[in-house]
Design a protein around this motif. Structure first.
Motif, PDB file in Angstrom:
ATOM      1  N   SER A 191       0.850  -1.197   0.000  1.00 27.79           N
ATOM      2  CA  SER A 191       0.000   0.000   0.000  1.00 27.79           C
ATOM      3  C   SER A 191       0.884   1.244   0.000  1.00 27.79           C
ATOM      4  N   GLY A 192       0.215   2.387  -0.147  1.00 27.63           N
ATOM      5  CA  GLY A 192       0.943   3.646  -0.121  1.00 27.63           C
ATOM      6  C   GLY A 192       1.526   3.954   1.242  1.00 27.63           C
ATOM      7  N   ALA A 193       0.730   3.730   2.279  1.00 25.91           N
ATOM      8  CA  ALA A 193       1.222   4.006   3.630  1.00 25.91           C
ATOM      9  C   ALA A 193       2.458   3.152   3.932  1.00 25.91           C
ATOM     10  N   ASN A 245       5.475   4.501   2.237  1.00 27.72           N
ATOM     11  CA  ASN A 245       6.000   5.655   2.970  1.00 27.72           C
ATOM     12  C   ASN A 245       6.656   5.242   4.288  1.00 27.72           C
ATOM     13  N   PHE A 252      -0.919  14.415   2.719  1.00 32.69           N
ATOM     14  CA  PHE A 252      -1.468  13.137   3.170  1.00 32.69           C
ATOM     15  C   PHE A 252      -0.472  12.044   2.817  1.00 32.69           C
ATOM     16  N   HIS A 253      -0.069  11.266   3.828  1.00 31.49           N
ATOM     17  CA  HIS A 253       0.926  10.220   3.582  1.00 31.49           C
ATOM     18  C   HIS A 253       0.484   8.847   4.063  1.00 31.49           C
ATOM     19  N   GLU A 302       4.556  15.661  -1.397  1.00 28.73           N
ATOM     20  CA  GLU A 302       3.845  15.213  -2.597  1.00 28.73           C
ATOM     21  C   GLU A 302       4.065  16.269  -3.695  1.00 28.73           C
ATOM     22  N   ASP A 332       6.535  11.595  -2.306  1.00 31.46           N
ATOM     23  CA  ASP A 332       5.413  10.667  -2.194  1.00 31.46           C
ATOM     24  C   ASP A 332       4.625  10.752  -3.503  1.00 31.46           C
ATOM     25  N   VAL A 379       2.568   8.362  -4.464  1.00 31.69           N
ATOM     26  CA  VAL A 379       1.541   7.322  -4.335  1.00 31.69           C
ATOM     27  C   VAL A 379       0.326   7.654  -5.211  1.00 31.69           C
ATOM     28  N   GLN A 380      -0.062   8.934  -5.229  1.00 35.65           N
ATOM     29  CA  GLN A 380      -1.219   9.335  -6.031  1.00 35.65           C
ATOM     30  C   GLN A 380      -0.793   9.874  -7.400  1.00 35.65           C
ATOM     31  N   LYS A 440      -0.931   3.006  -5.427  1.00 32.86           N
ATOM     32  CA  LYS A 440      -2.184   3.101  -6.189  1.00 32.86           C
ATOM     33  C   LYS A 440      -2.169   2.457  -7.583  1.00 32.86           C
TER      34      LYS A 440
HETATM   35  N1  PLP Z   1       0.271   9.004   0.032  1.00 32.23           N
HETATM   36  C1  PLP Z   1      -0.569   9.664  -0.783  1.00 32.23           C
HETATM   37  C2  PLP Z   1      -0.070  10.865  -1.520  1.00 32.23           C
HETATM   38  C3  PLP Z   1      -1.890   9.242  -0.929  1.00 32.23           C
HETATM   39  O1  PLP Z   1      -2.713   9.928  -1.726  1.00 32.23           O
HETATM   40  C4  PLP Z   1      -2.328   8.109  -0.197  1.00 32.23           C
HETATM   41  C5  PLP Z   1      -3.720   7.663  -0.296  1.00 32.23           C
HETATM   42  O2  PLP Z   1      -4.611   8.341  -0.729  1.00 32.23           O
HETATM   43  C6  PLP Z   1      -1.416   7.452   0.631  1.00 32.23           C
HETATM   44  C7  PLP Z   1      -0.128   7.921   0.719  1.00 32.23           C
HETATM   45  C8  PLP Z   1      -1.825   6.246   1.415  1.00 32.23           C
HETATM   46  O3  PLP Z   1      -1.976   5.165   0.552  1.00 32.23           O
HETATM   47  P1  PLP Z   1      -2.745   3.855   1.048  1.00 32.23           P
HETATM   48  O4  PLP Z   1      -4.160   4.233   1.273  1.00 32.23           O
HETATM   49  O5  PLP Z   1      -2.558   2.879  -0.089  1.00 32.23           O
HETATM   50  O6  PLP Z   1      -2.081   3.387   2.291  1.00 32.23           O
END
Ligand code: PLP
Length: 402
Positions: free
Chosen positions: A108-110, A113, A142-143, A194, A227, A229-230, A257
């Motif tokens: 996952s993104g979290a 990170n 948001f991370h 981000e 980051d 992720v998005q 994502k």
């Molecule tokens: N980092 C960013 C920039 C995000 O937009 C998100 C989720 O929206 C995350 C981290 C967290 O990702 P996850 O929900 O897959 O843990």
């Protein structure tokens, strides 16, 4: 598996699933490209893409075939052993990021990170002493939702219920270089940003900001973690959001994502010299980079490269932006490529508009109380863009006419 109707799904969910989501009243059961179908067979245009996840569209035939073939061959092996798929994904990501890096796979993104933060702390302490473990991130960022990534997230209201959070996190205003300069003392191991604040409302880094952050990080010996992720993997019209900045090379990049087109997989890439701060046993994940998820990622990256999907996202984003700007009730449109927010007139409630759009068969979300977010599959067609905007226009007219 039983076939349930909508009311049965809601009742079962209410009784057995933790109430962490304020769900909207629809249950999707099937997808095809940019279309979703609910449990009653009703069709929707999906302009959210599972929140910037399904970048090649739902049930993309090549990803489906790759996943099915891998599922019938080998789903999982422990990371105590090699698997044939994971290093191929790593090699592709490393090439896309300019080379000379190493990748850790998460789910996952979290988690991507989390890996980046642990790596930065390890690197900081090895090279700068035991006090160099602080991470600076931006307000509005948001991370993630793990305790550590929540601490990095610059939204104090999300922190309140979960004190005490891990220490070692500082926040500065996004796009404020002076504030960053003050925050960057010798105890800081990394800056985490981000390239476009997504959850914070789709706010792109202004021109020159990431370049200035890179210079400051070099001066103060802090790592630059981006980051993505998005924003990563084509969403902004480039492979990575940081490519909109001039010549910026981050030390660490996190992704998730879009990487598996919906299969859960995250990744943390780091320059080889930084990645070397991790030793065997420093970090791990049971599922991270397992053959099934990695195969989805490999197939996704292959299709994205072959079809030059980032360039398609850029063109589609221009059309979407132009169409949105022409709507009554939309005062501004921001965001690169297909990560777009439409700012609504002050008296128009974005939550109400998003909900009415859902009723009308268009999936979008209210990223702030006054802004709508669009993150459709990157292969969205011109016709689908025009139909989505026409639906939104109808809804906006209805809402504004009371
Ligand atoms: N980092 C960013 C920039 C995000 O937009 C998100 C989720 O929206 C995350 C981290 C967290 O990702 P996850 O929900 O897959 O843990």
């Amino acid at each position: 598996m039983s076939t349930l109707d909508f009311d049965q799904i809601v009742a079962l969910d209410a009784e057995h699933v933790m109430g962490t989501y304020a769900r909207l009243p629809v249950a999707f059961v099937r997808g095809d490209g940019t279309r979703l179908y609910d449990v009653d067979g009703r069709e929707y245009l999906d302009f959210l893409g599972g929140l910037a996840v399904v970048s090649l569209g739902h049930a993309h035939p090549e990803i489906t075939a790759a996943v099915a073939q891998q599922a019938a061959t080998l789903v999982h092996v422990s990371n105590l052993y090699y698997n044939a798929v994971q290093p191929q994904v790593a090699a592709t990501l490393d090439r896309l990021l300019g080379g000379d890096g190493r990748v850790f796979f998460a789910n996952s993104g979290a988690e991507a990170n989390e890996c980046a933060i642990k790596l930065a702390r390890r690197h900081g302490q090895l090279h700068g002493g035991p006090e160099r473990y602080h991470v600076v991130s931006a307000y509005g960022s948001f991370h993630g939702r793990t305790l550590t990534t929540l601490a990095a997230t610059g939204q104090p209201q999300k922190h309140e219920a979960f004190q005490p959070l891990p220490s070692g996190f500082r926040h500065v205003a996004f796009a404020d270089c002076d504030a960053l300069e003050v925050a960057l003392d010798e105890r800081v191991c990394a800056v985490l940003l981000e390239p476009v604040q997504g959850e914070g409302g789709v706010h792109p880094a202004p021109p020159g900001y990431l370049e200035a952050v890179r210079r400051l990080c070099d001066e103060r010996e802090a790592l630059l973690i981006l980051d993505e992720v998005q924003t990563g993997l084509g969403r902004t019209g480039r492979w990575f959001g940081f490519e909109h900045a001039d010549g910026v090379r981050p030390d660490v990049v996190t992704m998730a994502k879009a990487l598996g087109n919906g299969m859960p997989i995250g990744a943390c890439w780091a320059r080889a010299g930084v990645a070397a701060s991790f030793r065997p046993g420093d970090h791990a994940s049971t599922f991270g980079g397992q053959p099934l998820a990695a195969r989805a990622a490999l197939a996704t990256l292959e299709v994205m490269e072959r079809d030059d999907v980032p360039a398609r996202a850029e063109r589609a984003g221009e059309r979407l932006t132009k169409r949105l700007l022409a709507l009554r009730g939309v005062t501004d449109v921001r965001g690169p490529g297909l990560l777009v927010a439409a700012q609504l007139a002050a008296d128009v409630d974005a939550g109400v508009v998003a909900r009415r759009c859902l009723d009308a068969g268009l999936v979008i979300n209210a990223v702030t109380p006054t802004a709508l977010r669009f993150a459709p599959p990157l292969l969205v067609t011109d016709d689908e863009i025009d139909r989505a905007v026409a639906l939104l226009e109808q809804v906006l007219d209805e809402v504004m006419n009371g």
